[in-house]
Design a protein around this motif. Structure first.
Motif, PDB file in Angstrom:
ATOM      1  N   GLY A  47      27.645  44.964  44.721  1.00  0.00           N
ATOM      2  CA  GLY A  47      28.905  45.515  45.200  1.00  0.00           C
ATOM      3  C   GLY A  47      28.628  46.787  45.969  1.00  0.00           C
ATOM      4  N   PHE A  48      29.388  47.831  45.680  1.00  0.00           N
ATOM      5  CA  PHE A  48      29.224  49.120  46.348  1.00  0.00           C
ATOM      6  C   PHE A  48      28.106  49.868  45.632  1.00  0.00           C
ATOM      7  CE2 PHE A  48      31.234  53.384  47.543  1.00  0.00           C
ATOM      8  CZ  PHE A  48      30.791  53.301  48.851  1.00  0.00           C
ATOM      9  N   CYS A  49      26.877  49.645  46.049  1.00  0.00           N
ATOM     10  CA  CYS A  49      25.748  50.112  45.246  1.00  0.00           C
ATOM     11  C   CYS A  49      24.512  50.424  46.077  1.00  0.00           C
ATOM     12  CB  CYS A  49      25.382  49.051  44.197  1.00  0.00           C
ATOM     13  SG  CYS A  49      24.710  47.529  44.915  1.00  0.00           S
ATOM     14  N   CYS A  50      23.542  50.977  45.382  1.00  0.00           N
ATOM     15  CA  CYS A  50      22.190  51.231  45.866  1.00  0.00           C
ATOM     16  C   CYS A  50      22.196  52.101  47.125  1.00  0.00           C
ATOM     17  CB  CYS A  50      21.446  49.911  46.073  1.00  0.00           C
ATOM     18  SG  CYS A  50      19.634  50.088  46.154  1.00  0.00           S
ATOM     19  N   ASN A  51      21.127  52.070  47.875  1.00  0.00           N
ATOM     20  CA  ASN A  51      21.004  52.939  49.048  1.00  0.00           C
ATOM     21  C   ASN A  51      22.138  52.776  50.058  1.00  0.00           C
ATOM     22  OD1 ASN A  51      18.535  54.279  48.321  1.00  0.00           O
ATOM     23  ND2 ASN A  51      17.434  52.402  48.803  1.00  0.00           N
ATOM     24  N   PRO A  52      22.552  51.522  50.367  1.00  0.00           N
ATOM     25  CA  PRO A  52      23.645  51.375  51.331  1.00  0.00           C
ATOM     26  C   PRO A  52      24.922  52.115  50.928  1.00  0.00           C
ATOM     27  CG  PRO A  52      22.508  49.287  51.073  1.00  0.00           C
ATOM     28  CD  PRO A  52      21.939  50.217  50.025  1.00  0.00           C
ATOM     29  N   ARG A  53      25.237  52.151  49.628  1.00  0.00           N
ATOM     30  CA  ARG A  53      26.451  52.841  49.174  1.00  0.00           C
ATOM     31  C   ARG A  53      26.473  54.303  49.605  1.00  0.00           C
ATOM     32  NH1 ARG A  53      29.043  53.603  43.127  1.00  0.00           N
ATOM     33  NH2 ARG A  53      30.194  55.500  43.597  1.00  0.00           N
ATOM     34  N   TYR A  54      25.378  54.990  49.374  1.00  0.00           N
ATOM     35  CA  TYR A  54      25.381  56.429  49.604  1.00  0.00           C
ATOM     36  C   TYR A  54      25.278  56.770  51.084  1.00  0.00           C
ATOM     37  CZ  TYR A  54      25.322  56.434  44.634  1.00  0.00           C
ATOM     38  OH  TYR A  54      25.697  56.208  43.333  1.00  0.00           O
ATOM     39  N   ILE A  55      24.713  55.867  51.855  1.00  0.00           N
ATOM     40  CA  ILE A  55      24.728  56.042  53.313  1.00  0.00           C
ATOM     41  C   ILE A  55      26.147  55.857  53.826  1.00  0.00           C
ATOM     42  CG2 ILE A  55      23.878  55.121  55.500  1.00  0.00           C
ATOM     43  CD1 ILE A  55      21.353  54.194  53.892  1.00  0.00           C
ATOM     44  N   CYS A 189      19.271  58.140  45.161  1.00  0.00           N
ATOM     45  CA  CYS A 189      18.848  59.211  44.250  1.00  0.00           C
ATOM     46  C   CYS A 189      19.551  60.536  44.530  1.00  0.00           C
ATOM     47  CB  CYS A 189      17.327  59.404  44.330  1.00  0.00           C
ATOM     48  SG  CYS A 189      16.388  58.091  43.535  1.00  0.00           S
ATOM     49  N   ASP A 190      20.314  60.592  45.609  1.00  0.00           N
ATOM     50  CA  ASP A 190      20.972  61.855  45.957  1.00  0.00           C
ATOM     51  C   ASP A 190      21.853  62.375  44.825  1.00  0.00           C
ATOM     52  OD1 ASP A 190      19.730  61.816  48.397  1.00  0.00           O
ATOM     53  OD2 ASP A 190      21.503  61.274  49.561  1.00  0.00           O
ATOM     54  N   ILE A 191      22.617  61.470  44.190  1.00  0.00           N
ATOM     55  CA  ILE A 191      23.522  61.932  43.129  1.00  0.00           C
ATOM     56  C   ILE A 191      22.765  62.422  41.901  1.00  0.00           C
ATOM     57  CG2 ILE A 191      25.504  60.548  43.822  1.00  0.00           C
ATOM     58  CD1 ILE A 191      24.742  58.631  41.496  1.00  0.00           C
ATOM     59  N   LEU A 192      21.552  61.932  41.711  1.00  0.00           N
ATOM     60  CA  LEU A 192      20.757  62.402  40.574  1.00  0.00           C
ATOM     61  C   LEU A 192      20.375  63.862  40.757  1.00  0.00           C
ATOM     62  CD1 LEU A 192      18.329  59.357  40.114  1.00  0.00           C
ATOM     63  CD2 LEU A 192      20.597  59.711  39.108  1.00  0.00           C
ATOM     64  N   ASN A 293      22.441  53.887  39.625  1.00  0.00           N
ATOM     65  CA  ASN A 293      22.073  55.298  39.526  1.00  0.00           C
ATOM     66  C   ASN A 293      23.220  56.182  39.087  1.00  0.00           C
ATOM     67  OD1 ASN A 293      19.706  54.215  40.570  1.00  0.00           O
ATOM     68  ND2 ASN A 293      19.227  56.084  41.671  1.00  0.00           N
ATOM     69  N   GLU A 294      24.438  55.756  39.335  1.00  0.00           N
ATOM     70  CA  GLU A 294      25.583  56.503  38.834  1.00  0.00           C
ATOM     71  C   GLU A 294      25.565  56.505  37.309  1.00  0.00           C
ATOM     72  OE1 GLU A 294      30.311  56.732  39.810  1.00  0.00           O
ATOM     73  OE2 GLU A 294      29.444  54.736  39.495  1.00  0.00           O
ATOM     74  N   LEU A 295      25.218  55.354  36.725  1.00  0.00           N
ATOM     75  CA  LEU A 295      25.125  55.248  35.268  1.00  0.00           C
ATOM     76  C   LEU A 295      23.924  56.024  34.739  1.00  0.00           C
ATOM     77  CD1 LEU A 295      25.863  51.429  35.122  1.00  0.00           C
ATOM     78  CD2 LEU A 295      27.406  53.226  34.324  1.00  0.00           C
ATOM     79  N   MET A 296      22.823  55.932  35.461  1.00  0.00           N
ATOM     80  CA  MET A 296      21.610  56.625  35.046  1.00  0.00           C
ATOM     81  C   MET A 296      21.813  58.138  34.991  1.00  0.00           C
ATOM     82  SD  MET A 296      17.881  56.683  36.896  1.00  0.00           S
ATOM     83  CE  MET A 296      17.722  54.910  36.998  1.00  0.00           C
ATOM     84  N   ALA A 297      22.643  58.643  35.892  1.00  0.00           N
ATOM     85  CA  ALA A 297      22.907  60.083  35.920  1.00  0.00           C
ATOM     86  C   ALA A 297      23.568  60.574  34.641  1.00  0.00           C
ATOM     87  CB  ALA A 297      23.780  60.424  37.128  1.00  0.00           C
ATOM     88  N   THR A 304      13.187  50.869  30.268  1.00  0.00           N
ATOM     89  CA  THR A 304      13.108  49.662  31.087  1.00  0.00           C
ATOM     90  C   THR A 304      11.755  49.024  30.844  1.00  0.00           C
ATOM     91  OG1 THR A 304      13.377  48.768  33.322  1.00  0.00           O
ATOM     92  CG2 THR A 304      12.218  50.880  33.132  1.00  0.00           C
ATOM     93  N   ASP A 305      11.443  47.998  31.634  1.00  0.00           N
ATOM     94  CA  ASP A 305      10.139  47.344  31.492  1.00  0.00           C
ATOM     95  C   ASP A 305       9.306  47.545  32.755  1.00  0.00           C
ATOM     96  OD1 ASP A 305      11.791  45.715  33.005  1.00  0.00           O
ATOM     97  OD2 ASP A 305      11.915  44.136  31.495  1.00  0.00           O
ATOM     98  N   TYR A 306       9.666  46.834  33.843  1.00  0.00           N
ATOM     99  CA  TYR A 306       8.883  46.917  35.081  1.00  0.00           C
ATOM    100  C   TYR A 306       9.740  47.358  36.262  1.00  0.00           C
ATOM    101  CZ  TYR A 306       6.512  43.708  31.918  1.00  0.00           C
ATOM    102  OH  TYR A 306       5.961  43.125  30.804  1.00  0.00           O
ATOM    103  N   SER A 307      10.882  47.937  35.983  1.00  0.00           N
ATOM    104  CA  SER A 307      11.812  48.301  37.043  1.00  0.00           C
ATOM    105  C   SER A 307      11.403  49.589  37.742  1.00  0.00           C
ATOM    106  CB  SER A 307      13.223  48.465  36.469  1.00  0.00           C
ATOM    107  OG  SER A 307      14.108  48.957  37.454  1.00  0.00           O
ATOM    108  N   SER A 308      11.564  49.600  39.061  1.00  0.00           N
ATOM    109  CA  SER A 308      11.281  50.813  39.831  1.00  0.00           C
ATOM    110  C   SER A 308      12.280  51.915  39.511  1.00  0.00           C
ATOM    111  CB  SER A 308      11.317  50.505  41.329  1.00  0.00           C
ATOM    112  OG  SER A 308      12.624  50.105  41.719  1.00  0.00           O
ATOM    113  N   SER A 309      13.379  51.570  38.832  1.00  0.00           N
ATOM    114  CA  SER A 309      14.362  52.580  38.455  1.00  0.00           C
ATOM    115  C   SER A 309      13.754  53.666  37.569  1.00  0.00           C
ATOM    116  CB  SER A 309      15.553  51.931  37.736  1.00  0.00           C
ATOM    117  OG  SER A 309      15.122  51.186  36.626  1.00  0.00           O
ATOM    118  N   ALA A 310      12.648  53.342  36.894  1.00  0.00           N
ATOM    119  CA  ALA A 310      11.955  54.362  36.094  1.00  0.00           C
ATOM    120  C   ALA A 310      11.517  55.527  36.979  1.00  0.00           C
ATOM    121  CB  ALA A 310      10.745  53.745  35.399  1.00  0.00           C
ATOM    122  N   PHE A 311      11.105  55.213  38.204  1.00  0.00           N
ATOM    123  CA  PHE A 311      10.654  56.256  39.123  1.00  0.00           C
ATOM    124  C   PHE A 311      11.827  57.030  39.711  1.00  0.00           C
ATOM    125  CE2 PHE A 311       7.160  53.124  39.191  1.00  0.00           C
ATOM    126  CZ  PHE A 311       6.108  53.949  38.831  1.00  0.00           C
TER     127      PHE A 311
END
Length: 412
Positions: A47-55, A189-192, A293-297, A304-311
């Protein structure tokens, strides 16, 4: 037998791609809309998410200069005023992509998509520092059809954005891309970096979580993916002992703890929530929320296991614990990981016992030091300004169009 099956799949996809390409070319008789930008996330599944959302949000903040289209598979997804959601069917997708000045995407375009010379395609990708092997790093496990589609999409892209020297160095092999790579940071990652305190409170209010309560977010990654020529997603019940996890977190960090559960966007399309045998009182499934990332904030601990979200998480020095209970099977299926997991700045566990021990032994001061050195060593740029940098690229192209139009009108 498998090779024959792969070849048949490739031939079928090539035939379909040729027809797609011809159809796009026919649409080129329609004039280009220099104010139209088409956004897509996770092949329309996001949906309204990830890099495209914040751009998109940054572009909206700059005023009503563009016609923003968002291609989405589920029309129940909600978008802010100023963004027009469009059902991601072949005909609608082809029309809008063929007539838009700018494309912004975090995944691959459909095989056969055609782009005019004066269109701009910014590939934001959906992961920065990767644990999972991608592209040629998968070796013989990289399916022929996936290679073909990756190479095709990368030839369309004008720019790929990067958040680090690590990514910039590896993207040519990961994404099969030999064009211009721009180090902007990750817009998601901007909102973080800039809004964590605000979102930390908002998420608790949204889900009825006490403001003084703590949150651990558990978000396992996508399984499978273009295996044997077909997209597969696995949905096994997690083996994580949540009851024990809560108890361990309470003993280590004190306070009242809640668990946010989140499936990968590609899996959340088919499953409304994470498959669990038992659910605790303080468990909330947020798989249908658009943005990760909104939730992660709002989290105090991330697992997680192998997700790049850890970075992504470590940019705000959030405690990260990897729980990889199927490590050997995952490597066999996916390929050798991009990192030696035991040398990362956060801990890795293959069993519940090991995970609980890692939490108990967590040293916040040492962790922050390790994260700082890691980010510096790999040239990571996450300063909360990535969305502005990408929007500036789009604005520059718009001004270039204006200048060319004036020159054409004046004959200069």
């Amino acid at each position: 037998m498998k090779e024959i099956s792969d070849e048949i799949t490739v031939r079928k996809r090539k035939r379909k791609a040729r027809l797609t390409y011809v159809f796009y070319k026919l649409l080129w008789v329609i004039p280009l809309d220099h104010k139209k930008i088409v956004f897509t996330a996770f092949e329309g599944n996001g949906g309204f998410c990830c890099n495209p959302r914040y751009i998109a949000e940054e572009i909206l903040r700059r005023g009503n200069r563009y016609h923003i289209i968002w291609l989405v598979n589920d029309m129940n997804r909600q978008f802010p005023k100023g963004i027009k959601k469009v059902k991601n069917t072949f005909l609608r997708r082809a029309y809008h992509l063929a007539t838009a000045k700018v494309w912004v995407d975090n995944s691959r375009k459909a095989f056969g998509t055609a782009k005019r010379k004066n269109q701009l395609y910014i590939q934001t990708w959906h992961a920065a520092l990767e644990l999972k092997p991608v592209g040629k790093f998968r070796g013989e496990l990289f399916p022929k059809i996936a290679c073909l589609i990756s190479r095709y999409d990368s030839r369309l892209a004008d720019y790929v954005i990067s958040n680090s020297e690590w990514c910039t160095k590896r993207y040519p092999k990961m994404l099969l891309y030999d064009g211009e790579i721009i180090k902007t940071g990750s817009p998601r990652c901007d909102i973080l970096m800039t809004k964590r305190e605000q979102i930390y409170k908002e998420i608790r209010t949204r889900y009825g979580i006490p403001q003084n309560a703590k949150i651990v977010m558990f978000s396992p990654t996508f399984r499978g993916g273009s295996q044997k020529g077909e997209r597969q997603v696995f949905s096994e019940t997690p083996t994580l002992d949540f009851k024990r996890l809560i108890k361990t977190l309470e003993e280590k960090f004190e306070g009242e703890w809640y668990i946010l559960l989140r499936l990968h966007p590609q899996l959340a399309v088919s499953y409304k929530e994470m498959p669990l045998q038992d659910r605790l009182k303080h468990m909330l499934d947020v798989s249908q929320e658009d943005d990760m990332n909104e939730l992660m904030a709002a989290a105090d601990v991330f697992i997680t296991d192998y997700s790049s979200s850890a970075f992504d998480a470590i940019n705000m020095y959030l405690p990260v614990f990897l729980y990889a209970d199927d490590l050997s099977e995952y490597v066999e299926e996916r390929g050798k990981l991009m990192w030696n997991m035991r040398r990362l700045p956060f801990s890795v566990a293959e069993t519940n016992n090991e995970l609980m021990e890692n939490i108990k032994k967590f040293d916040p001061d040492k962790y922050k030091e390790n994260i700082f050195l890691f980010l510096q060593h790999h040239g990571v740029l996450e300063d909360g300004q990535a969305s502005k940098r990408v929007a500036d690229i789009i604005e520059e192209k718009r001004m270039e169009d204006v200048r060319q139009h004036i020159m054409a009108q004046t004959g200069r």
